[in-house]
Design a protein around this motif. Structure first.
Motif, PDB file in Angstrom:
ATOM      1  N   HIS A 115       0.837  -1.207   0.000  1.00 33.25           N
ATOM      2  CA  HIS A 115       0.000   0.000   0.000  1.00 33.25           C
ATOM      3  C   HIS A 115       0.867   1.250   0.000  1.00 33.25           C
ATOM      4  O   HIS A 115       0.656   2.185  -0.780  1.00 33.25           O
ATOM      5  CB  HIS A 115      -0.909  -0.032   1.227  1.00 33.25           C
ATOM      6  N   LEU A 116       1.892   1.248   0.864  1.00 34.04           N
ATOM      7  CA  LEU A 116       2.758   2.427   0.960  1.00 34.04           C
ATOM      8  C   LEU A 116       3.568   2.624  -0.320  1.00 34.04           C
ATOM      9  O   LEU A 116       3.772   3.752  -0.772  1.00 34.04           O
ATOM     10  CB  LEU A 116       3.701   2.293   2.163  1.00 34.04           C
ATOM     11  N   GLN A 117       4.005   1.517  -0.931  1.00 35.11           N
ATOM     12  CA  GLN A 117       4.772   1.640  -2.173  1.00 35.11           C
ATOM     13  C   GLN A 117       3.908   2.225  -3.280  1.00 35.11           C
ATOM     14  O   GLN A 117       4.376   3.023  -4.100  1.00 35.11           O
ATOM     15  CB  GLN A 117       5.337   0.276  -2.598  1.00 35.11           C
ATOM     16  N   GLU A 118       2.627   1.859  -3.282  1.00 33.81           N
ATOM     17  CA  GLU A 118       1.713   2.424  -4.291  1.00 33.81           C
ATOM     18  C   GLU A 118       1.563   3.927  -4.075  1.00 33.81           C
ATOM     19  O   GLU A 118       1.588   4.719  -5.024  1.00 33.81           O
ATOM     20  CB  GLU A 118       0.362   1.738  -4.133  1.00 33.81           C
ATOM     21  N   ARG A 119       1.436   4.302  -2.829  1.00 35.36           N
ATOM     22  CA  ARG A 119       1.313   5.732  -2.513  1.00 35.36           C
ATOM     23  C   ARG A 119       2.585   6.487  -2.894  1.00 35.36           C
ATOM     24  O   ARG A 119       2.523   7.593  -3.407  1.00 35.36           O
ATOM     25  CB  ARG A 119       1.031   5.914  -1.029  1.00 35.36           C
ATOM     26  N   ILE A 120       3.724   5.870  -2.642  1.00 34.91           N
ATOM     27  CA  ILE A 120       4.998   6.509  -2.996  1.00 34.91           C
ATOM     28  C   ILE A 120       5.069   6.731  -4.498  1.00 34.91           C
ATOM     29  O   ILE A 120       5.488   7.782  -4.964  1.00 34.91           O
ATOM     30  CB  ILE A 120       6.186   5.656  -2.502  1.00 34.91           C
ATOM     31  N   GLN A 121       4.639   5.735  -5.272  1.00 29.86           N
ATOM     32  CA  GLN A 121       4.667   5.874  -6.734  1.00 29.86           C
ATOM     33  C   GLN A 121       3.787   7.033  -7.191  1.00 29.86           C
ATOM     34  O   GLN A 121       4.170   7.819  -8.060  1.00 29.86           O
ATOM     35  CB  GLN A 121       4.166   4.595  -7.403  1.00 29.86           C
ATOM     36  N   GLU A 122       2.608   7.136  -6.573  1.00 33.01           N
ATOM     37  CA  GLU A 122       1.699   8.237  -6.946  1.00 33.01           C
ATOM     38  C   GLU A 122       2.335   9.573  -6.602  1.00 33.01           C
ATOM     39  O   GLU A 122       2.255  10.533  -7.370  1.00 33.01           O
ATOM     40  CB  GLU A 122       0.375   8.107  -6.197  1.00 33.01           C
ATOM     41  N   MET A 123       2.973   9.630  -5.443  1.00 35.30           N
ATOM     42  CA  MET A 123       3.580  10.893  -5.020  1.00 35.30           C
ATOM     43  C   MET A 123       4.772  11.235  -5.915  1.00 35.30           C
ATOM     44  O   MET A 123       4.995  12.400  -6.231  1.00 35.30           O
ATOM     45  CB  MET A 123       4.024  10.797  -3.556  1.00 35.30           C
ATOM     46  N   GLN A 124       5.523  10.210  -6.342  1.00 33.73           N
ATOM     47  CA  GLN A 124       6.658  10.473  -7.226  1.00 33.73           C
ATOM     48  C   GLN A 124       6.180  11.044  -8.555  1.00 33.73           C
ATOM     49  O   GLN A 124       6.797  11.954  -9.115  1.00 33.73           O
ATOM     50  CB  GLN A 124       7.469   9.189  -7.461  1.00 33.73           C
ATOM     51  N   LEU A 125       5.053  10.534  -9.024  1.00 37.30           N
ATOM     52  CA  LEU A 125       4.487  11.044 -10.272  1.00 37.30           C
ATOM     53  C   LEU A 125       4.044  12.493 -10.097  1.00 37.30           C
ATOM     54  O   LEU A 125       4.267  13.348 -10.958  1.00 37.30           O
ATOM     55  CB  LEU A 125       3.293  10.166 -10.666  1.00 37.30           C
ATOM     56  N   GLN A 126       3.461  12.775  -8.951  1.00 38.54           N
ATOM     57  CA  GLN A 126       3.008  14.136  -8.656  1.00 38.54           C
ATOM     58  C   GLN A 126       4.199  15.089  -8.602  1.00 38.54           C
ATOM     59  O   GLN A 126       4.155  16.204  -9.118  1.00 38.54           O
ATOM     60  CB  GLN A 126       2.323  14.134  -7.298  1.00 38.54           C
ATOM     61  N   ILE A 127       5.277  14.628  -7.977  1.00 38.93           N
ATOM     62  CA  ILE A 127       6.488  15.451  -7.881  1.00 38.93           C
ATOM     63  C   ILE A 127       7.040  15.729  -9.275  1.00 38.93           C
ATOM     64  O   ILE A 127       7.459  16.841  -9.587  1.00 38.93           O
ATOM     65  CB  ILE A 127       7.552  14.759  -6.994  1.00 38.93           C
ATOM     66  N   THR A 128       7.036  14.701 -10.125  1.00 41.05           N
ATOM     67  CA  THR A 128       7.529  14.886 -11.503  1.00 41.05           C
ATOM     68  C   THR A 128       6.722  15.962 -12.201  1.00 41.05           C
ATOM     69  O   THR A 128       7.268  16.848 -12.851  1.00 41.05           O
ATOM     70  CB  THR A 128       7.421  13.561 -12.287  1.00 41.05           C
ATOM     71  N   ARG A 129       5.391  15.890 -12.032  1.00 38.48           N
ATOM     72  CA  ARG A 129       4.527  16.896 -12.684  1.00 38.48           C
ATOM     73  C   ARG A 129       4.821  18.286 -12.155  1.00 38.48           C
ATOM     74  O   ARG A 129       4.880  19.253 -12.926  1.00 38.48           O
ATOM     75  CB  ARG A 129       3.058  16.579 -12.399  1.00 38.48           C
ATOM     76  N   LEU A 130       4.953  18.383 -10.853  1.00 38.61           N
ATOM     77  CA  LEU A 130       5.205  19.698 -10.255  1.00 38.61           C
ATOM     78  C   LEU A 130       6.558  20.253 -10.709  1.00 38.61           C
ATOM     79  O   LEU A 130       6.683  21.448 -10.979  1.00 38.61           O
ATOM     80  CB  LEU A 130       5.168  19.590  -8.724  1.00 38.61           C
ATOM     81  N   LYS A 131       7.549  19.375 -10.802  1.00 39.29           N
ATOM     82  CA  LYS A 131       8.877  19.828 -11.265  1.00 39.29           C
ATOM     83  C   LYS A 131       8.771  20.343 -12.696  1.00 39.29           C
ATOM     84  O   LYS A 131       9.370  21.353 -13.050  1.00 39.29           O
ATOM     85  CB  LYS A 131       9.875  18.664 -11.235  1.00 39.29           C
ATOM     86  N   ASN A 132       8.018  19.617 -13.520  1.00 36.61           N
ATOM     87  CA  ASN A 132       7.856  20.048 -14.909  1.00 36.61           C
ATOM     88  C   ASN A 132       7.184  21.416 -14.970  1.00 36.61           C
ATOM     89  O   ASN A 132       7.587  22.300 -15.723  1.00 36.61           O
ATOM     90  CB  ASN A 132       7.014  19.038 -15.700  1.00 36.61           C
ATOM     91  N   ASP A 133       6.127  21.594 -14.152  1.00 34.27           N
ATOM     92  CA  ASP A 133       5.422  22.876 -14.141  1.00 34.27           C
ATOM     93  C   ASP A 133       6.341  23.995 -13.665  1.00 34.27           C
ATOM     94  O   ASP A 133       6.366  25.088 -14.234  1.00 34.27           O
ATOM     95  CB  ASP A 133       4.206  22.804 -13.207  1.00 34.27           C
ATOM     96  N   LEU A 134       7.107  23.720 -12.617  1.00 28.41           N
ATOM     97  CA  LEU A 134       8.011  24.722 -12.059  1.00 28.41           C
ATOM     98  C   LEU A 134       9.057  25.120 -13.083  1.00 28.41           C
ATOM     99  O   LEU A 134       9.377  26.299 -13.248  1.00 28.41           O
ATOM    100  CB  LEU A 134       8.692  24.149 -10.809  1.00 28.41           C
ATOM    101  N   ARG A 135       9.570  24.124 -13.791  1.00 32.84           N
ATOM    102  CA  ARG A 135      10.591  24.408 -14.793  1.00 32.84           C
ATOM    103  C   ARG A 135      10.045  25.337 -15.856  1.00 32.84           C
ATOM    104  O   ARG A 135      10.702  26.272 -16.291  1.00 32.84           O
ATOM    105  CB  ARG A 135      11.058  23.094 -15.424  1.00 32.84           C
ATOM    106  N   ARG A 136       8.791  25.130 -16.230  1.00 35.24           N
ATOM    107  CA  ARG A 136       8.206  25.977 -17.274  1.00 35.24           C
ATOM    108  C   ARG A 136       7.996  27.394 -16.786  1.00 35.24           C
ATOM    109  O   ARG A 136       8.200  28.355 -17.516  1.00 35.24           O
ATOM    110  CB  ARG A 136       6.872  25.391 -17.731  1.00 35.24           C
ATOM    111  N   TRP A 137       7.578  27.524 -15.533  1.00 39.83           N
ATOM    112  CA  TRP A 137       7.361  28.879 -15.015  1.00 39.83           C
ATOM    113  C   TRP A 137       8.676  29.624 -14.886  1.00 39.83           C
ATOM    114  O   TRP A 137       8.720  30.851 -15.005  1.00 39.83           O
ATOM    115  CB  TRP A 137       6.658  28.833 -13.647  1.00 39.83           C
ATOM    116  N   GLU A 138       9.738  28.894 -14.619  1.00 41.36           N
ATOM    117  CA  GLU A 138      11.038  29.550 -14.459  1.00 41.36           C
ATOM    118  C   GLU A 138      11.644  29.950 -15.793  1.00 41.36           C
ATOM    119  O   GLU A 138      12.530  30.791 -15.847  1.00 41.36           O
ATOM    120  CB  GLU A 138      12.013  28.611 -13.728  1.00 41.36           C
ATOM    121  N   GLU A 139      11.185  29.331 -16.878  1.00 45.89           N
ATOM    122  CA  GLU A 139      11.768  29.633 -18.200  1.00 45.89           C
ATOM    123  C   GLU A 139      11.361  31.007 -18.704  1.00 45.89           C
ATOM    124  O   GLU A 139      10.289  31.490 -18.474  1.00 45.89           O
ATOM    125  CB  GLU A 139      11.308  28.559 -19.210  1.00 45.89           C
TER     126      GLU A 139
END
Lengths: 295, 92
Positions: free
Chosen positions: B68-92
């Protein structure tokens, strides 16, 4: 070959009790187990070391031999005697292999040279193979539908499915396509990182897309239509009269497919970029002056 | 399909462990003429559960929690990836 300190690996003193060793092993094994640390080569290496240390130190006979010969393993006559009485898998040409000349020999070969196979009681530890890493570069159009692609990794062709909507930086795991395991252990896994580039004029945000479209002043003020690019063709948008610059409209379902949710799509947000006319004729300029007097 | 008994012999585990996993809905099994079988598609997950149980002494409840926790970690990692992508675009 370097002397490997099993006590140091488990973080226990040389006079540690069996219980101390068991507790130390359990604590470290839970921290570094490969299944609890996916995609971490260091954790896998550490786990192998912990296991080997535990195999020796948790067995009273092996621990006694290790304590007795471990420091003085460089004395080759002792090892020659052991070697003759054991069944080895490998053939050693030079007895100096035991005296420190064997560079590049790994952790397990030291363990085997001390105890071979005959002194080994119980289940032989199976080690999982190392994981492989790969990158796959895609365009935005490539993630609009689930697709299959053949990759070559370490000389092997692997057919993979690229799920629709996969994100830039997202990692997928292909089970069992890493390095082979040892002692009958399972193969490692292949981790593929997707590098998905934005495609102009779109900017991706999650499963939504953002774009700008130029609207001339007259259409913005009087209303009209404008053609907008989407990832599956052009769409005609109605522009309301008196549309302000920076107005954003949402085109539902015209974004990127939602990862692992069939039939669901993000949205496309279109921002109107109203452009002012240039190179006005005298007549046009005069009409604007008249307009300005009417405000 | 793989006979659960064969799997247990190969991995030197008790059949009761497979039965516990089934009861906790961590794996599915099929019974044919009173013999338990496991779908090959479940093997990677089942082998992982066996490794955690045998190597680390984790019980079935613990395995449930870990998955259960590993599934949650995977979801959170995906969320972090999305947020990093969004942040990178705003910084450009």
């Amino acid at each position: 070959m370097e002397f490997i300190d099993y006590y140091k690996i488990l973080g226990v003193n040389k006079d540690a009790t069996a219980d101390d060793i068991k507790k130390a092993y359990r604590k470290l094994a839970r921290k570094h187990h490969p299944d609890l640390n996916p995609n971490d080569k260091e954790a896998q290496k550490t786990f192998q070391q912990i296991n080997e240390a535990n195999e020796v130190l948790s067995d009273p006979e092996k621990r006694k031999k290790y304590d007795q010969y471990g420091r003085d393993w460089q004395h080759s006559d002792m090892f020659e005697q052991q070697r003759r009485s054991q069944q080895q898998r490998r053939h050693y040409q030079d007895s100096e292999a035991y005296t420190g000349g064997g560079e590049g020999e790994d952790f397990s070969s030291f363990f085997e040279s001390m105890f071979g196979e005959s002194g080994f009681q119980g289940r032989r530890t199976r080690f999982r193979g190392a994981d492989y890493q790969a990158e796959l570069h895609l365009e935005l159009a490539d993630v609009m539908k689930t697709d299959k692609r053949t990759l070559t990794v370490n000389g092997k062709n692997i057919r993979i499915t690229i799920p629709a909507g996969v994100e830039n930086g997202q990692v997928i795991k292909i089970k069992g396509h890493g390095a082979p395991g040892s002692n009958g252990g399972p193969a490692g896994d292949l981790y593929i990182t997707f590098q998905v580039a934005d495609t102009a004029p779109f900017r991706r945000s999650g499963f939504d897309l953002h774009t700008k479209v130029a609207v001339d002043l007259y259409t913005a003020i009087l209303g009209g239509e404008v053609l907008v690019d989407t990832l599956d063709g052009k769409v005609k948008l109605k522009v309301n009269p008196e549309t302000q610059p920076g107005t954003t409209v949402r085109l539902k379902g015209k974004g990127v497919p939602v990862y692992k949710k069939d039939g669901e799509y993000g949205d496309l947000y279109v921002t109107y970029d109203v452009s002012l006319p240039k190179n006005l004729s005298d007549e046009q300029r005069e009409l604007f002056r008249q307009l300005s007097r009417l405000k | 399909m793989i006979a659960a008994n064969d799997f247990c012999t190969h991995y030197r585990i008790e059949l009761s462990f497979i039965e516990s996993l089934r009861e906790s809905a961590l794996i599915e099994t099929v019974t044919v003429r009173e013999e338990l079988f496991i779908d090959e598609a479940q093997l990677p997950l089942l082998e992982k559960l066996v490794r955690l149980h045998v190597d680390l002494g984790i019980n079935v409840e613990g395995l449930e929690t870990i998955l259960h926790l590993q599934e949650r970690i995977q979801e959170m990692q995906l969320q972090i990836t999305r947020l990093k992508n969004d942040l990178r675009r705003w910084e450009e």
